[in-house]
Each structure stands twice: as C-alpha cells, then as structure tokens.
Design a protein around this motif. Structure first.
Motif, PDB file in Angstrom:
ATOM      1  N   PRO A 323      -5.266   0.608  -0.568  1.00 60.51           N
ATOM      2  CA  PRO A 323      -3.802   1.018  -0.154  1.00 60.51           C
ATOM      3  C   PRO A 323      -3.704  -0.572   0.610  1.00 60.51           C
ATOM      4  CG  PRO A 323      -5.726   2.192   0.959  1.00 60.51           C
ATOM      5  CD  PRO A 323      -6.369   1.326  -0.772  1.00 60.51           C
ATOM      6  N   GLN A 324      -2.204  -0.774   0.429  1.00 54.63           N
ATOM      7  CA  GLN A 324      -1.207  -2.285   1.135  1.00 54.63           C
ATOM      8  C   GLN A 324      -0.515  -1.524   2.461  1.00 54.63           C
ATOM      9  OE1 GLN A 324      -1.769  -4.542  -1.244  1.00 54.63           O
ATOM     10  NE2 GLN A 324      -2.572  -3.101  -2.416  1.00 54.63           N
ATOM     11  N   ASP A 325      -0.075  -2.396   3.355  1.00 55.91           N
ATOM     12  CA  ASP A 325       0.876  -2.704   4.369  1.00 55.91           C
ATOM     13  C   ASP A 325       1.582  -1.472   4.145  1.00 55.91           C
ATOM     14  OD1 ASP A 325       0.984  -3.151   7.189  1.00 55.91           O
ATOM     15  OD2 ASP A 325       2.346  -4.924   7.117  1.00 55.91           O
ATOM     16  N   GLY A 326       1.795  -0.633   5.045  1.00 57.88           N
ATOM     17  CA  GLY A 326       2.698   0.798   4.874  1.00 57.88           C
ATOM     18  C   GLY A 326       2.087   1.455   4.383  1.00 57.88           C
ATOM     19  N   GLN A 327       1.180   1.495   4.138  1.00 60.91           N
ATOM     20  CA  GLN A 327       0.972   2.795   2.869  1.00 60.91           C
ATOM     21  C   GLN A 327       1.456   3.495   3.334  1.00 60.91           C
ATOM     22  OE1 GLN A 327      -0.701   2.297  -0.349  1.00 60.91           O
ATOM     23  NE2 GLN A 327      -0.546   4.014  -0.961  1.00 60.91           N
ATOM     24  N   ASP A 328       2.399   4.771   2.761  1.00 63.28           N
ATOM     25  CA  ASP A 328       2.322   6.369   3.395  1.00 63.28           C
ATOM     26  C   ASP A 328       1.938   7.005   3.283  1.00 63.28           C
ATOM     27  OD1 ASP A 328       3.976   7.961   4.794  1.00 63.28           O
ATOM     28  OD2 ASP A 328       5.986   7.321   4.627  1.00 63.28           O
ATOM     29  N   TYR A 329       1.593   7.811   4.007  1.00 61.99           N
ATOM     30  CA  TYR A 329       0.262   9.207   3.292  1.00 61.99           C
ATOM     31  C   TYR A 329       0.916  10.811   3.896  1.00 61.99           C
ATOM     32  CZ  TYR A 329      -3.338   6.017   2.111  1.00 61.99           C
ATOM     33  OH  TYR A 329      -4.035   4.789   0.934  1.00 61.99           O
ATOM     34  N   GLY A 330       2.107  10.141   3.797  1.00 66.75           N
ATOM     35  CA  GLY A 330       2.917  11.533   4.572  1.00 66.75           C
ATOM     36  C   GLY A 330       2.988  11.583   6.067  1.00 66.75           C
ATOM     37  N   GLU A 331       3.658  13.072   6.479  1.00 69.96           N
ATOM     38  CA  GLU A 331       4.124  14.136   8.144  1.00 69.96           C
ATOM     39  C   GLU A 331       2.397  13.695   8.612  1.00 69.96           C
ATOM     40  OE1 GLU A 331       6.209  17.356  10.465  1.00 69.96           O
ATOM     41  OE2 GLU A 331       5.876  17.580   8.175  1.00 69.96           O
ATOM     42  N   TYR A 332       1.726  14.453   7.680  1.00 66.05           N
ATOM     43  CA  TYR A 332       0.576  14.218   8.732  1.00 66.05           C
ATOM     44  C   TYR A 332      -0.256  13.162   8.085  1.00 66.05           C
ATOM     45  CZ  TYR A 332      -4.823  15.552  10.191  1.00 66.05           C
ATOM     46  OH  TYR A 332      -5.628  15.974  11.368  1.00 66.05           O
ATOM     47  N   GLY A 333      -0.993  12.371   7.658  1.00 65.06           N
ATOM     48  CA  GLY A 333      -1.497  10.891   7.531  1.00 65.06           C
ATOM     49  C   GLY A 333      -0.797   9.659   8.226  1.00 65.06           C
ATOM     50  N   GLY A 334       0.771   9.508   8.038  1.00 68.82           N
ATOM     51  CA  GLY A 334       1.293   7.968   8.014  1.00 68.82           C
ATOM     52  C   GLY A 334       0.848   7.253   7.383  1.00 68.82           C
ATOM     53  N   LYS A 335       1.262   6.397   8.441  1.00 71.12           N
ATOM     54  CA  LYS A 335       1.600   4.558   7.610  1.00 71.12           C
ATOM     55  C   LYS A 335       0.358   3.977   8.232  1.00 71.12           C
ATOM     56  CE  LYS A 335       6.821   4.698   6.626  1.00 71.12           C
ATOM     57  NZ  LYS A 335       7.127   4.038   6.710  1.00 71.12           N
ATOM     58  N   LEU A 336      -0.258   2.889   7.394  1.00 68.61           N
ATOM     59  CA  LEU A 336      -1.095   2.453   7.918  1.00 68.61           C
ATOM     60  C   LEU A 336      -0.906   1.329   7.615  1.00 68.61           C
ATOM     61  CD1 LEU A 336      -4.485   2.776   5.383  1.00 68.61           C
ATOM     62  CD2 LEU A 336      -4.083   3.530   7.767  1.00 68.61           C
ATOM     63  N   ILE A 337      -1.480   0.435   8.737  1.00 69.91           N
ATOM     64  CA  ILE A 337      -1.806  -0.931   8.733  1.00 69.91           C
ATOM     65  C   ILE A 337      -2.540  -2.192   8.065  1.00 69.91           C
ATOM     66  CG2 ILE A 337      -1.571  -2.735  10.794  1.00 69.91           C
ATOM     67  CD1 ILE A 337      -0.900  -0.615  12.712  1.00 69.91           C
ATOM     68  N   VAL A 338      -1.922  -2.575   7.376  1.00 71.36           N
ATOM     69  CA  VAL A 338      -3.111  -3.854   6.417  1.00 71.36           C
ATOM     70  C   VAL A 338      -2.672  -5.519   6.623  1.00 71.36           C
ATOM     71  CG1 VAL A 338      -4.834  -3.443   4.632  1.00 71.36           C
ATOM     72  CG2 VAL A 338      -3.562  -1.929   5.077  1.00 71.36           C
ATOM     73  N   ALA A 339      -3.222  -5.985   6.923  1.00 74.08           N
ATOM     74  CA  ALA A 339      -3.013  -7.688   7.353  1.00 74.08           C
ATOM     75  C   ALA A 339      -3.320  -7.883   5.003  1.00 74.08           C
ATOM     76  CB  ALA A 339      -3.932  -7.809   8.203  1.00 74.08           C
ATOM     77  N   GLU A 340      -2.487  -8.543   5.033  1.00 76.93           N
ATOM     78  CA  GLU A 340      -2.142  -9.576   3.910  1.00 76.93           C
ATOM     79  C   GLU A 340      -3.288 -10.320   3.575  1.00 76.93           C
ATOM     80  OE1 GLU A 340       0.578 -12.509   1.389  1.00 76.93           O
ATOM     81  OE2 GLU A 340       0.869 -12.406   3.750  1.00 76.93           O
ATOM     82  N   GLY A 341      -4.265  -9.712   2.738  1.00 75.98           N
ATOM     83  CA  GLY A 341      -5.555 -10.137   1.815  1.00 75.98           C
ATOM     84  C   GLY A 341      -6.356  -9.446   2.682  1.00 75.98           C
ATOM     85  N   GLU A 342      -6.295  -8.519   3.869  1.00 76.02           N
ATOM     86  CA  GLU A 342      -7.546  -8.099   4.052  1.00 76.02           C
ATOM     87  C   GLU A 342      -7.493  -6.000   3.133  1.00 76.02           C
ATOM     88  OE1 GLU A 342      -9.447  -8.588   6.341  1.00 76.02           O
ATOM     89  OE2 GLU A 342      -8.297 -10.537   6.777  1.00 76.02           O
ATOM     90  N   THR A 343      -9.443  -5.772   3.469  1.00 78.81           N
ATOM     91  CA  THR A 343      -9.436  -4.240   2.270  1.00 78.81           C
ATOM     92  C   THR A 343     -10.044  -3.723   3.878  1.00 78.81           C
ATOM     93  OG1 THR A 343     -11.174  -4.939   2.993  1.00 78.81           O
ATOM     94  CG2 THR A 343     -10.038  -5.252   0.909  1.00 78.81           C
ATOM     95  N   VAL A 344      -9.237  -3.912   4.859  1.00 79.73           N
ATOM     96  CA  VAL A 344      -9.376  -3.311   6.592  1.00 79.73           C
ATOM     97  C   VAL A 344      -7.664  -2.706   6.702  1.00 79.73           C
ATOM     98  CG1 VAL A 344     -10.246  -2.154   8.786  1.00 79.73           C
ATOM     99  CG2 VAL A 344     -11.330  -3.941   7.218  1.00 79.73           C
ATOM    100  N   GLY A 345      -7.753  -1.390   6.693  1.00 75.26           N
ATOM    101  CA  GLY A 345      -6.305  -0.180   7.644  1.00 75.26           C
ATOM    102  C   GLY A 345      -6.511   0.132   8.402  1.00 75.26           C
ATOM    103  N   TYR A 346      -5.664   0.407   9.750  1.00 74.24           N
ATOM    104  CA  TYR A 346      -6.197   0.961  10.481  1.00 74.24           C
ATOM    105  C   TYR A 346      -4.499   2.036  11.238  1.00 74.24           C
ATOM    106  CZ  TYR A 346      -8.012  -3.761  12.189  1.00 74.24           C
ATOM    107  OH  TYR A 346      -8.882  -4.911  11.576  1.00 74.24           O
TER     108      TYR A 346
END
Length: 362
Positions: A323-346
């Motif tokens: 996943p990258q910052d703003g990764q879009d998983y659609g209406e249900y999953g929404g978008k992940l927040i991923v800091a640059e260079g990180e492997t954690v999505g919020y």
C-alpha cells in the motif's frame, strides 16, 4: 479339420469372455472421476465473486489465514467480517480465522506454524506480544508466506506491512488530554490496558502518562493489564474503586477497558463520581455513554481494518505491491494514510459521544 475349427472357435469365445471379465474388473479404478467433478462443482460458488479471482501459481484462489490475539472479542469479530468481505470480493479464500480464547502469544505461535504447514499464501496477525512473535513471523516469511500485521504490529519483525488505526502516540495523547479536561486537571486516575507485551498499547499508555505529567494535580494511582479479558478488567476496576475512594477516572487503551470500567462504576453506585474513557466499541459502550459514565471514547471501524488488511495481502500476492499513501480500497475500505518510506497504513479514527454513538453498528 473340423476338430481344428472347433478348437479355434472355442479359443475365440474364451478370449471374448475373458475380455468382458477384464473390463468389468477394471471399472472400479475409474470410479473416482464423478466424485472429482462433484467436488469441483461444490467449490465453484465459493470462487465466484463477480470479478476474476486472483490465483496462485497452481490456479487456485490465494489462501489467507487470520490469527487474532483473542477469539470471541467483538472487536475482532467485526474485523473478521471485514476481512471475509474483502476475500469474497477479491476471490481469495480465508482458510482459517482463529486465535486463543484469551491473550496467549504461545498459542498464536502454534496457529501461525499450523498455517505454514497448511500452505497458506498469506497470514494476517494481530499479536498479543510484539516481541515474542518475531521469530515465528520471520519463520513464516522464510517459508515463503506473506505476513501482514493488523491492529497490533510487530515492527521489528520481517512482516511486510501493518494496517492499523491512528498513530499510537497521537491517540494516547488525545486520550490524556480528554481525561485531563473531563476532571478539570485534578484528581486520582487509573490507567487500564490489554497486555503489557503489546508495543502499540504501551505507546498509548506512555503518551497518556506524558500528557498527564503536565498536570501536577493529577495522580496516576495504578496501571492494570487485563490481557483483554473483560471479566478480569471488571474485577480490576472494582478493586481499584474500593482501594481508592477518591478515584475520579479510568482511561483505557484497549477496547475492553472503557465498558468494563463503566460496568464496575455503575455496579458500585459511582455514576456521576467516576468516569471511564479511552478506546472502545460504540456498540459495547452506548449505554454507558447515554448514562454519562463514558463522556467520550475513540475508535476506528475494525471491519474496515480487516478489509484493508486482506486487500493489501491479495494485492501483494498478485503483483508484489504494498500500500501507498492514499491507497483506495473503495467505498467500504476507504483510503489508507501511509507516511513516506513507512510500512504502516492508518485508517481514520472516530470520536464517539452522545451525539453520534448510536450511528454506528460496530
């Protein structure tokens, strides 16, 4: 000459009879064929999801195992619903959703090792102990299994990515500030957590303590860990209420803490004298929010977390992407927040009060 012809005829007839008997004897060896087609037919509906199912090298749907730190906890049941929804939509297969009945990293280790043996393509883990689980996660990765963490991370392991909610320090600091505001910056408070082996929960605790250190009139009288066992947490809160008659508040960093403490407050007849707040499910806390025992709490949608974790794993298995910052998983999953260079999505957090606590189903 006639005897010769009769002998030939007899031989021909004998050969024909033996051929018929031989064919009859060979028939059972071919009988499994109908059973195989029946199995294929019964499996077909599970693979149909509208979109073409992602497949491993052997042509089968990707197999995903999920290990949570406590089976039966409503929080993880909601997470599992989201995970199963993503698998159904993406054509993957959840081959196991399991975990110990109460926090036990050794049982989690056993479940992960079983999934390796079963040939899982990916394993999703919410760990009870961020350190003790490391060798097992690394073992799975070495065996070619893609390991993702969700909710509670094991950042020092070789896991590929973690899908979680909010930043642990930020959510802890927010709880600390809310607590200080609710009790006007003075009084005795007790902190509650799930397990002391969780790095994420410990970060929230540390952030609360750091905030409260700025309020000299607030005293932290105890920090209790319940291993995410609701009944144990209720008992701990009851004991603290008896031990500290001037107690003003409980702050919990695990979802079992606020409702368990609220139940103890209500049972002790301390409504209006002691409050409970922190991380909690609206479905478990709504009655206590309505009663004023829980003025506010914070959480995220665990179903969305489970959905996004499965989606991230399937995408990785398909093309090796994370996943990258703003990764879009659609209406249900929404978008992940991923800091640059990180492997954690919020995924985003939500603040619940009387105004909105009944607007959510989880």
């Amino acid at each position: 000459m006639k005897k010769y012809k009769l002998l030939v005829a007899f031989v021909v007839v004998a050969i024909m009879v033996m051929s018929v008997i031989g064919c009859s004897a060979e028939a059972p060896a071919e009988s499994p064929a109908p059973a195989e087609s029946t199995a294929a037919e019964s499996a077909a509906p599970a693979e149909s999801s509208g979109a073409e199912a992602p497949q491993a090298a052997d042509g089968e749907p990707y197999k995903i195992g999920i290990v949570v730190k406590q089976m039966g906890a409503p929080y993880f049941d909601y997470a599992a619903e989201g995970a199963k929804k993503a698998a159904a939509e993406m054509g993957a297969e959840i081959i196991s959703y399991t975990g110990p009945s109460s926090e036990d990293v050794n049982q989690e280790i056993t479940f992960i090792e079983d999934l390796i043996t079963q040939g899982a393509d990916a394993i999703l883990v919410s760990t009870a102990d961020s350190t003790a689980i490391i060798p097992t996660i690394n073992k799975a990765m070495e065996a070619g299994v893609a390991v993702f963490t969700f909710d509670i991370d094991a950042p020092d392991s070789e896991r590929l990515f973690c899908v979680t909610a909010g930043n642990a320090q930020e959510s802890g600091a927010a709880i600390g500030e809310s607590l200080a505001k609710q009790i006007d910056g003075k009084g005795q408070v007790a902190l509650l957590t799930g397990g002391l082996g969780s790095e994420t929960l410990n970060q929230r605790l540390d952030a609360i303590k750091e905030v409260l250190a700025g309020y000299p009139d607030i005293e932290i009288v105890a920090t209790e860990a319940c291993d995410d066992n609701f009944e144990k947490c209720v008992s701990q809160a009851e004991n603290l209420i008896q031990t500290y008659p001037d107690l003003k508040a409980f702050a919990g960093v695990s979802s079992v803490n606020p409702p368990a403490a609220a139940m103890a407050i209500q049972s002790a007849g301390k409504t209006g004298e002691i409050i409970s707040l922190g991380i909690g499910l609206p479905s478990q806390c709504a009655e206590y929010v309505d009663a004023g025992i829980i003025p506010e709490l914070t959480l995220w949608d665990p179903g969305v977390m489970g959905y996004d974790a499965v989606a991230a794993a399937v995408n990785y298995l398909k093309d090796g992407s994370l996943p990258q910052d703003g990764q879009d998983y659609g209406e249900y999953g929404g978008k992940l927040i991923v800091a640059e260079g990180e492997t954690v999505g919020y995924i985003p957090s939500i603040i619940f009060t009387k105004d909105n606590v009944h607007d959510y189903e989880f």
